[in-house]
Every structure is written in structure tokens, then in C-alpha cells.
Design a protein around this motif. Structure first.
Motif, mmCIF file in Angstrom:
data_model
loop_
_atom_site.group_PDB
_atom_site.id
_atom_site.type_symbol
_atom_site.label_atom_id
_atom_site.label_comp_id
_atom_site.label_asym_id
_atom_site.label_seq_id
_atom_site.Cartn_x
_atom_site.Cartn_y
_atom_site.Cartn_z
ATOM 1 N N ALA A 240 0.830 -1.208 0.000
ATOM 2 C CA ALA A 240 0.000 0.000 0.000
ATOM 3 C C ALA A 240 0.863 1.255 0.000
ATOM 4 O O ALA A 240 0.593 2.211 -0.733
ATOM 5 C CB ALA A 240 -0.929 -0.007 1.209
ATOM 6 N N CYS A 241 1.918 1.243 0.801
ATOM 7 C CA CYS A 241 2.793 2.418 0.856
ATOM 8 C C CYS A 241 3.583 2.578 -0.448
ATOM 9 O O CYS A 241 3.875 3.707 -0.866
ATOM 10 C CB CYS A 241 3.746 2.303 2.039
ATOM 11 S SG CYS A 241 2.938 2.498 3.641
ATOM 12 N N ARG A 242 3.906 1.472 -1.081
ATOM 13 C CA ARG A 242 4.625 1.561 -2.353
ATOM 14 C C ARG A 242 3.778 2.266 -3.408
ATOM 15 O O ARG A 242 4.254 3.186 -4.090
ATOM 16 C CB ARG A 242 5.029 0.171 -2.835
ATOM 17 C CG ARG A 242 5.689 0.177 -4.228
ATOM 18 C CD ARG A 242 6.163 -1.208 -4.629
ATOM 19 N NE ARG A 242 5.065 -2.167 -4.642
ATOM 20 C CZ ARG A 242 4.194 -2.314 -5.643
ATOM 21 N NH1 ARG A 242 4.261 -1.515 -6.703
ATOM 22 N NH2 ARG A 242 3.244 -3.218 -5.577
ATOM 23 N N VAL A 243 2.516 1.850 -3.552
ATOM 24 C CA VAL A 243 1.693 2.415 -4.623
ATOM 25 C C VAL A 243 1.110 3.773 -4.252
ATOM 26 O O VAL A 243 0.826 4.594 -5.138
ATOM 27 C CB VAL A 243 0.555 1.443 -5.023
ATOM 28 C CG1 VAL A 243 1.133 0.140 -5.528
ATOM 29 C CG2 VAL A 243 -0.414 1.181 -3.872
ATOM 30 N N ALA A 244 0.903 4.036 -2.960
ATOM 31 C CA ALA A 244 0.261 5.288 -2.552
ATOM 32 C C ALA A 244 1.245 6.380 -2.156
ATOM 33 O O ALA A 244 0.937 7.569 -2.291
ATOM 34 C CB ALA A 244 -0.702 5.031 -1.383
ATOM 35 N N LEU A 245 2.426 5.999 -1.668
ATOM 36 C CA LEU A 245 3.363 6.999 -1.164
ATOM 37 C C LEU A 245 4.654 7.086 -1.968
ATOM 38 O O LEU A 245 5.168 8.178 -2.199
ATOM 39 C CB LEU A 245 3.729 6.695 0.301
ATOM 40 C CG LEU A 245 2.575 6.621 1.305
ATOM 41 C CD1 LEU A 245 3.131 6.358 2.695
ATOM 42 C CD2 LEU A 245 1.758 7.899 1.289
ATOM 43 N N VAL A 246 5.187 5.951 -2.386
ATOM 44 C CA VAL A 246 6.510 5.943 -3.008
ATOM 45 C C VAL A 246 6.448 6.219 -4.509
ATOM 46 O O VAL A 246 7.094 7.146 -5.009
ATOM 47 C CB VAL A 246 7.221 4.602 -2.739
ATOM 48 C CG1 VAL A 246 8.534 4.521 -3.520
ATOM 49 C CG2 VAL A 246 7.480 4.447 -1.241
ATOM 50 N N GLU A 247 5.675 5.429 -5.232
ATOM 51 C CA GLU A 247 5.622 5.583 -6.688
ATOM 52 C C GLU A 247 5.150 6.975 -7.127
ATOM 53 O O GLU A 247 5.656 7.523 -8.108
ATOM 54 C CB GLU A 247 4.735 4.503 -7.315
ATOM 55 C CG GLU A 247 5.269 3.085 -7.175
ATOM 56 C CD GLU A 247 6.456 2.797 -8.103
ATOM 57 O OE1 GLU A 247 6.804 3.669 -8.915
ATOM 58 O OE2 GLU A 247 7.016 1.700 -7.995
ATOM 59 N N PRO A 253 14.455 4.861 -10.256
ATOM 60 C CA PRO A 253 14.560 3.577 -9.546
ATOM 61 C C PRO A 253 15.368 3.659 -8.252
ATOM 62 O O PRO A 253 14.985 3.062 -7.235
ATOM 63 C CB PRO A 253 15.252 2.668 -10.571
ATOM 64 C CG PRO A 253 14.896 3.259 -11.899
ATOM 65 C CD PRO A 253 14.851 4.733 -11.676
ATOM 66 N N GLU A 254 16.474 4.399 -8.257
ATOM 67 C CA GLU A 254 17.300 4.488 -7.054
ATOM 68 C C GLU A 254 16.565 5.222 -5.940
ATOM 69 O O GLU A 254 16.646 4.834 -4.768
ATOM 70 C CB GLU A 254 18.614 5.203 -7.380
ATOM 71 C CG GLU A 254 19.549 4.390 -8.269
ATOM 72 C CD GLU A 254 20.870 5.107 -8.504
ATOM 73 O OE1 GLU A 254 21.032 6.232 -7.979
ATOM 74 O OE2 GLU A 254 21.726 4.546 -9.214
ATOM 75 N N THR A 255 15.855 6.269 -6.311
ATOM 76 C CA THR A 255 15.094 7.017 -5.303
ATOM 77 C C THR A 255 13.953 6.169 -4.754
ATOM 78 O O THR A 255 13.693 6.161 -3.542
ATOM 79 C CB THR A 255 14.535 8.321 -5.907
ATOM 80 O OG1 THR A 255 15.613 9.110 -6.399
ATOM 81 C CG2 THR A 255 13.762 9.114 -4.861
ATOM 82 N N ALA A 257 13.846 2.931 -4.530
ATOM 83 C CA ALA A 257 14.427 1.926 -3.635
ATOM 84 C C ALA A 257 14.753 2.535 -2.272
ATOM 85 O O ALA A 257 14.528 1.906 -1.222
ATOM 86 C CB ALA A 257 15.683 1.334 -4.270
ATOM 87 N N ALA A 258 15.285 3.752 -2.280
ATOM 88 C CA ALA A 258 15.615 4.412 -1.019
ATOM 89 C C ALA A 258 14.353 4.717 -0.208
ATOM 90 O O ALA A 258 14.335 4.558 1.019
ATOM 91 C CB ALA A 258 16.393 5.697 -1.297
ATOM 92 N N LEU A 259 13.304 5.139 -0.894
ATOM 93 C CA LEU A 259 12.050 5.437 -0.201
ATOM 94 C C LEU A 259 11.432 4.169 0.388
ATOM 95 O O LEU A 259 10.889 4.184 1.499
ATOM 96 C CB LEU A 259 11.062 6.115 -1.156
ATOM 97 C CG LEU A 259 11.455 7.497 -1.677
ATOM 98 C CD1 LEU A 259 10.413 8.007 -2.674
ATOM 99 C CD2 LEU A 259 11.612 8.488 -0.531
ATOM 100 N N LEU A 260 11.505 3.082 -0.362
ATOM 101 C CA LEU A 260 10.977 1.814 0.155
ATOM 102 C C LEU A 260 11.747 1.364 1.396
ATOM 103 O O LEU A 260 11.162 0.765 2.314
ATOM 104 C CB LEU A 260 11.040 0.743 -0.930
ATOM 105 C CG LEU A 260 10.022 0.873 -2.061
ATOM 106 C CD1 LEU A 260 10.295 -0.148 -3.159
ATOM 107 C CD2 LEU A 260 8.591 0.694 -1.525
ATOM 108 N N ALA A 261 13.033 1.658 1.437
ATOM 109 C CA ALA A 261 13.815 1.330 2.634
ATOM 110 C C ALA A 261 13.342 2.129 3.834
ATOM 111 O O ALA A 261 13.299 1.619 4.964
ATOM 112 C CB ALA A 261 15.301 1.591 2.356
#
Length: 269
Positions: A240-247, A253-255, A257-261
Motif C-alpha cells: 500500500a505504501c509503495r503504490v500510494a506513497l513511493v511511486e 529507480p534508485e530514489t 528503492a531508497a524510499l521503500l527502505a
């Protein structure tokens, strides 16, 4: 017309959690027939606030989402051909002046420069709208109010309001709400329980500290509500955070990945 119009809001005001004295300022501006300029980052509640105040004051709301191709004619109106006849069709600004209500120009600096010239006679003591193509000069009724907004942090030198335009408005500065207010918003609007809302607010603080370094803007309250709704409906928090906050925040791609961390510090436990 290119400019969408969303007419009258519901009798019950849309939920809005006041942060300071913005509601009282807006009411006083309306009472004294003063135009209002709202400044603030994307997704901090500017549009929701205007909808809330329109319903609270019992006024129709005409919302225009401004864009690069929006012209003065889109706001005021134009002649159209229908069935072999030519007839005049009011734009959203003209409709608001004729009928009374709030005309809200969202992200006004995105519109073409000729639009601000149209607004000037409505933002001083004249409160009139000259329509050159019909020869009319409309006087705004007491219930008419002009509200514009923009995001100063996102604009560059070519997209800003001239001082001669800015100084015609009463101005309100918005920002992301405090953690306490945002917590209440996520519980009310996102359906999150206190524990989930607390984690999302903490995550928002971490992501916003990256704004200006790896990100042009920090995560908005709107996106937090999206994430809360997805998680509350059963989606895995990381997904949920990947599709709603990160993407939505980056295409790199590098950013990402950093946000997902960063997300994993709150939810991968």
C-alpha cells in the motif's frame, strides 16, 4: 469549455480539520467581499478547505483546475454554434458572478497570463466583470467571492503571480498539518486505527525530511489518506505504501528503492 465546473457542495460541509484561524479569516473575507489567495504545497488541504467553507457558508462552488492552455475565454465564456445559430455560453467565472457563489481557481499560476487581467476588476472595489464580446459589464453580487490557490514551492520564476496581482488578495499560507491533526485526519478520512495512523504520520515525517534532497516535494496528507484506506481495506502495508506513497513521489529507480527502505523502517517488523 476546458475548465471543469463542480457546482454546489453538499449541505453538510466536507470534513476539514482547522489548523489555526483560517476558517475565521475566510468568513471575514467573505463578509467584507475580499478575494482570497491560498498558498501551500500539493495535497495539504487547500481544495478541501475551500469546499468546506463553501458548504459552511451555504454558497455554490465553481472550481476551475487551471492548466497551461486555460485562457480568459475559458473563464469568461465564448460564442458557440449550435443548430446553425450562434449563442453565448458563460464560462465558470461568469456563471459565478451572475449567480453568486465562490469561484475557485486552483493552481492559478498554471493558467495563461491573460487570465489574471480578467480577474483584476473583480479584485478591487469595482467588483465587476467586463465581457467584451457581449458588451456586458456584470456587477458581482454580495454573495460572490473569488478564491485562487497555488503551490509556491513548486513554481519557478516564469510561473508566479505578479505583485500587482498578489496585492489584490487576502492571503493564507497552508502547510502540512501537525502530527496531531494529521493523526485525526487519517483516522477520520482514511479509516485507520490509532496504531496505523501513528505509523503513517511517523513515516510522513521521515519522507518529508527528504524533500529538497532526493525529492521535489514531500508526501502529502492526501497520499497518506490513500495509503490508510488501502491498508485498512486489507492490503499489505508495504504494498500500500509503495503504490500510494513511493511511486507517486518519484520515477527514479534508485530514489524509489531508497524510499521503500524508509517505509520498511515503519512496517517491516
Amino acid at each position: 469549455m476546458n475548465a471543469p465546473v463542480h457546482a454546489a457542495v453538499a449541505a453538510n460541509p466536507p470534513y476539514y480539520q482547522p489548523v489555526a484561524d483560517e476558517c475565521a479569516v475566510f468568513e471575514n473575507a467573505w463578509r467584507h467581499q475580499l478575494p482570497v489567495l491560498i498558498k501551500g504545497p500539493t495535497g495539504c488541504g487547500k481544495t478541501r478547505f475551500v469546499a468546506h467553507m463553501a458548504a459552511r457558508l451555504g454558497l455554490p462552488l465553481f472550481t476551475v483546475s487551471c492548466h497551461d492552455d486555460l485562457s480568459a475565454a475559458d473563464l469568461v465564456g465564448r460564442h458557440l454554434i449550435a443548430g446553425g445559430d450562434t449563442r453565448w455560453c458563460d464560462g465558470p467565472l461568469t456563471r459565478a458572478v451572475r449567480e453568486g457563489g465562490i469561484c475557485y481557481l486552483d493552481e492559478v499560476v498554471e493558467a495563461r497570463k491573460d487570465t489574471t487581467v480578467v480577474l483584476h476588476p473583480l479584485t478591487d472595489d469595482r467588483r465587476i466583470l467586463p465581457i467584451e464580446r457581449t458588451g456586458e459589464e456584470l456587477a458581482a453580487p454580495p454573495g460572490f467571492m473569488l478564491v485562487v490557490s497555488y503551490n509556491p514551492g513548486y513554481q519557478h520564476v516564469l510561473k508566479t503571480l505578479k505583485p500587482s496581482t498578489r496585492q489584490r488578495f487576502v492571503a493564507l499560507s497552508f502547510d502540512f498539518p501537525s502530527p496531531e491533526v494529521e493523526l485525526a485526519v487519517l483516522q477520520r478520512e482514511g479509516g485507520a486505527d490509532e496504531a496505523l495512523a501513528t505509523r503513517l504520520v511517523a513515516l510522513a515525517g521521515q519522507l518529508r525530511r527528504l524533500s529538497g534532497y532526493d525529492l521535489d516535494e514531500g508526501v502529502s496528507t492526501r497520499l497518506l489518506v490513500y495509503a490508510a484506506k488501502l491498508i485498512a481495506s486489507g492490503m499489505a502495508p508495504l504494498a500500500a505504501c509503495r503504490v500510494a506513497l513511493v511511486e507517486p513521489l518519484s520515477d527514479e529507480p534508485e530514489t524509489i528503492a531508497a524510499l521503500l527502505a524508509v517505509v520498511a523502517t515503519q512496517f517491516e517488523r
